[in-house]
Design a protein around this motif. Sequence first.
Motif, PDB file in Angstrom:
ATOM      1  N   GLY A  87      -2.069 -11.209  -0.210  1.00 49.53           N
ATOM      2  CA  GLY A  87      -3.091 -11.090  -1.107  1.00 49.53           C
ATOM      3  C   GLY A  87      -3.334  -9.368  -1.578  1.00 49.53           C
ATOM      4  N   LEU A  88      -3.231  -8.393  -0.726  1.00 49.34           N
ATOM      5  CA  LEU A  88      -3.000  -7.312  -0.701  1.00 49.34           C
ATOM      6  C   LEU A  88      -1.917  -6.923  -1.705  1.00 49.34           C
ATOM      7  CD1 LEU A  88      -4.473  -5.890   2.519  1.00 49.34           C
ATOM      8  CD2 LEU A  88      -5.769  -5.504   0.411  1.00 49.34           C
ATOM      9  N   GLY A  89      -0.741  -7.382  -1.222  1.00 52.92           N
ATOM     10  CA  GLY A  89       0.199  -7.025  -1.987  1.00 52.92           C
ATOM     11  C   GLY A  89      -0.002  -7.118  -3.693  1.00 52.92           C
ATOM     12  N   VAL A  90      -0.379  -8.354  -3.769  1.00 55.99           N
ATOM     13  CA  VAL A  90      -0.713  -8.732  -5.173  1.00 55.99           C
ATOM     14  C   VAL A  90      -1.658  -8.153  -5.800  1.00 55.99           C
ATOM     15  CG1 VAL A  90      -1.594 -10.660  -6.545  1.00 55.99           C
ATOM     16  CG2 VAL A  90       0.027 -11.245  -4.824  1.00 55.99           C
ATOM     17  N   MET A  91      -2.709  -7.506  -5.121  1.00 56.08           N
ATOM     18  CA  MET A  91      -3.822  -6.589  -5.751  1.00 56.08           C
ATOM     19  C   MET A  91      -2.991  -5.407  -5.906  1.00 56.08           C
ATOM     20  SD  MET A  91      -7.113  -7.814  -3.502  1.00 56.08           S
ATOM     21  CE  MET A  91      -7.720  -6.191  -3.663  1.00 56.08           C
ATOM     22  N   ALA A  92      -2.336  -4.651  -5.094  1.00 57.23           N
ATOM     23  CA  ALA A  92      -1.485  -3.490  -5.430  1.00 57.23           C
ATOM     24  C   ALA A  92      -0.826  -3.303  -6.595  1.00 57.23           C
ATOM     25  CB  ALA A  92      -0.822  -2.964  -4.104  1.00 57.23           C
ATOM     26  N   VAL A  93       0.199  -4.298  -6.505  1.00 54.87           N
ATOM     27  CA  VAL A  93       1.023  -4.615  -7.855  1.00 54.87           C
ATOM     28  C   VAL A  93       0.012  -4.678  -9.174  1.00 54.87           C
ATOM     29  CG1 VAL A  93       2.682  -6.026  -8.862  1.00 54.87           C
ATOM     30  CG2 VAL A  93       2.762  -5.448  -6.438  1.00 54.87           C
ATOM     31  N   SER A  94      -0.763  -5.239  -9.082  1.00 55.67           N
ATOM     32  CA  SER A  94      -1.634  -5.569 -10.283  1.00 55.67           C
ATOM     33  C   SER A  94      -2.638  -4.295 -10.595  1.00 55.67           C
ATOM     34  CB  SER A  94      -2.734  -6.971  -9.870  1.00 55.67           C
ATOM     35  OG  SER A  94      -3.847  -6.421  -9.054  1.00 55.67           O
ATOM     36  N   VAL A  95      -2.994  -3.508  -9.688  1.00 48.10           N
ATOM     37  CA  VAL A  95      -3.450  -2.173  -9.979  1.00 48.10           C
ATOM     38  C   VAL A  95      -2.661  -1.478 -10.591  1.00 48.10           C
ATOM     39  CG1 VAL A  95      -4.278  -0.312  -8.926  1.00 48.10           C
ATOM     40  CG2 VAL A  95      -5.298  -2.275  -8.301  1.00 48.10           C
ATOM     41  N   LEU A  96      -1.459  -1.216  -9.971  1.00 45.20           N
ATOM     42  CA  LEU A  96      -0.515  -0.242 -10.534  1.00 45.20           C
ATOM     43  C   LEU A  96       0.337  -0.816 -12.116  1.00 45.20           C
ATOM     44  CD1 LEU A  96       1.738  -0.017  -7.504  1.00 45.20           C
ATOM     45  CD2 LEU A  96       0.054   1.815  -8.360  1.00 45.20           C
ATOM     46  N   VAL A  97       0.633  -2.221 -12.236  1.00 42.09           N
ATOM     47  CA  VAL A  97       0.858  -2.615 -13.612  1.00 42.09           C
ATOM     48  C   VAL A  97      -0.295  -2.528 -14.395  1.00 42.09           C
ATOM     49  CG1 VAL A  97       1.321  -4.893 -14.554  1.00 42.09           C
ATOM     50  CG2 VAL A  97       2.646  -4.254 -12.800  1.00 42.09           C
ATOM     51  N   GLY A  98      -1.523  -2.756 -14.032  1.00 43.36           N
ATOM     52  CA  GLY A  98      -2.485  -2.836 -15.185  1.00 43.36           C
ATOM     53  C   GLY A  98      -2.816  -1.493 -15.526  1.00 43.36           C
ATOM     54  N   GLY A  99      -2.843  -0.481 -14.456  1.00 44.09           N
ATOM     55  CA  GLY A  99      -2.954   0.976 -14.843  1.00 44.09           C
ATOM     56  C   GLY A  99      -1.601   1.459 -15.745  1.00 44.09           C
ATOM     57  N   MET A 100      -0.447   1.054 -15.543  1.00 46.28           N
ATOM     58  CA  MET A 100       0.816   1.340 -16.545  1.00 46.28           C
ATOM     59  C   MET A 100       0.453   0.727 -17.906  1.00 46.28           C
ATOM     60  SD  MET A 100       2.364   3.390 -15.103  1.00 46.28           S
ATOM     61  CE  MET A 100       3.634   3.614 -16.101  1.00 46.28           C
ATOM     62  N   VAL A 101      -0.203  -0.449 -17.931  1.00 51.11           N
ATOM     63  CA  VAL A 101      -0.280  -1.202 -19.283  1.00 51.11           C
ATOM     64  C   VAL A 101      -1.327  -0.337 -20.126  1.00 51.11           C
ATOM     65  CG1 VAL A 101      -1.157  -3.259 -20.410  1.00 51.11           C
ATOM     66  CG2 VAL A 101       0.446  -3.412 -18.669  1.00 51.11           C
ATOM     67  N   THR A 130      -1.794  -0.247  -0.084  1.00 54.64           N
ATOM     68  CA  THR A 130      -0.426  -0.176   0.765  1.00 54.64           C
ATOM     69  C   THR A 130      -0.943   0.144   2.143  1.00 54.64           C
ATOM     70  OG1 THR A 130       0.666   0.443  -1.292  1.00 54.64           O
ATOM     71  CG2 THR A 130       1.866   0.670   0.906  1.00 54.64           C
ATOM     72  N   GLY A 131      -1.886   0.985   2.447  1.00 52.27           N
ATOM     73  CA  GLY A 131      -2.077   1.427   3.826  1.00 52.27           C
ATOM     74  C   GLY A 131      -2.760   0.284   4.527  1.00 52.27           C
ATOM     75  N   ILE A 132      -3.759  -0.395   4.037  1.00 53.94           N
ATOM     76  CA  ILE A 132      -4.145  -1.425   4.706  1.00 53.94           C
ATOM     77  C   ILE A 132      -2.842  -2.662   4.916  1.00 53.94           C
ATOM     78  CG2 ILE A 132      -5.859  -3.460   4.318  1.00 53.94           C
ATOM     79  CD1 ILE A 132      -7.284  -1.535   2.650  1.00 53.94           C
ATOM     80  N   MET A 133      -2.275  -2.773   3.893  1.00 56.31           N
ATOM     81  CA  MET A 133      -0.993  -3.754   4.209  1.00 56.31           C
ATOM     82  C   MET A 133      -0.153  -3.484   5.428  1.00 56.31           C
ATOM     83  SD  MET A 133       0.480  -4.894   0.398  1.00 56.31           S
ATOM     84  CE  MET A 133       2.065  -4.526   0.943  1.00 56.31           C
ATOM     85  N   LEU A 134       0.108  -1.943   5.536  1.00 54.14           N
ATOM     86  CA  LEU A 134       0.789  -1.459   6.669  1.00 54.14           C
ATOM     87  C   LEU A 134       0.148  -1.942   7.986  1.00 54.14           C
ATOM     88  CD1 LEU A 134       2.424   1.792   5.100  1.00 54.14           C
ATOM     89  CD2 LEU A 134       3.544  -0.330   5.677  1.00 54.14           C
ATOM     90  N   ARG A 135      -1.147  -1.555   7.942  1.00 54.66           N
ATOM     91  CA  ARG A 135      -1.808  -1.824   9.361  1.00 54.66           C
ATOM     92  C   ARG A 135      -2.025  -3.129   9.658  1.00 54.66           C
ATOM     93  NH1 ARG A 135      -2.686  -0.424  14.029  1.00 54.66           N
ATOM     94  NH2 ARG A 135      -4.719  -0.898  14.781  1.00 54.66           N
ATOM     95  N   GLN A 136      -2.091  -4.148   8.631  1.00 48.95           N
ATOM     96  CA  GLN A 136      -2.147  -5.447   8.741  1.00 48.95           C
ATOM     97  C   GLN A 136      -0.800  -5.967   9.296  1.00 48.95           C
ATOM     98  OE1 GLN A 136      -4.567  -7.572   9.099  1.00 48.95           O
ATOM     99  NE2 GLN A 136      -5.900  -7.065   7.821  1.00 48.95           N
ATOM    100  N   SER A 137       0.270  -5.270   8.696  1.00 54.24           N
ATOM    101  CA  SER A 137       1.638  -5.707   9.016  1.00 54.24           C
ATOM    102  C   SER A 137       2.038  -5.461  10.595  1.00 54.24           C
ATOM    103  CB  SER A 137       2.582  -4.750   8.315  1.00 54.24           C
ATOM    104  OG  SER A 137       3.906  -4.918   8.906  1.00 54.24           O
TER     105      SER A 137
END
Length: 171
Positions: A87-101, A130-137
């Motif tokens: 879920g965090l990965g999907v959110m991170a990608v959506s923030v980045l893609v949404g910002g680029m759009v 990404t930081g939260i994802m790394l900690r969860q990882s």
Amino acid sequence: MQKIIEDLTSPEWWFSVVVVAILVGLVGVYLSRFADGAWRRLVTIRVNWTEAERLQIKKTVDYYTRHPQLLPFLISDVQGKLTSMVGLGVMAVSVLVGGMVTITNFGTGGGRGTIPYQIFVMAFGGGIMTGIMLRQSHRLTVRRKALAEIHALLRQADEGSAAHGDTPPPI
């Protein structure tokens, strides 16, 4: 050739060459010491982190070996952490893609200073997620290793009981 000979005989050239050589030498010595020290600290941190991870795995294995009835909760925790990472990965990608759009479609219409702000928001949001994802990882890795060891111990116990002629009770 005459210019080179004039430069070699001038005290300014010799002074600048000597001063620069000494400065470069000093900076090189201190940078190499810093790099060696930083590498040593990095290795020490990694060793301590690995030892802490092993200790955490051992504690988890000991706990769930003593209380096998709680094993479904560990499995549920592993699945929950895996789901949150996705879920965090999907959110991170959506923030980045949404910002680029947003930048490509509306970047020039927002006035001066809008694009750097949008880039900051994208980088900050993506970095936090990404930081939260790394900690969860890391937490997920510890629990998955513990779960694998617990399954191996339980498998050995089942094989040992089967070797002694013990059969599990009928269900």
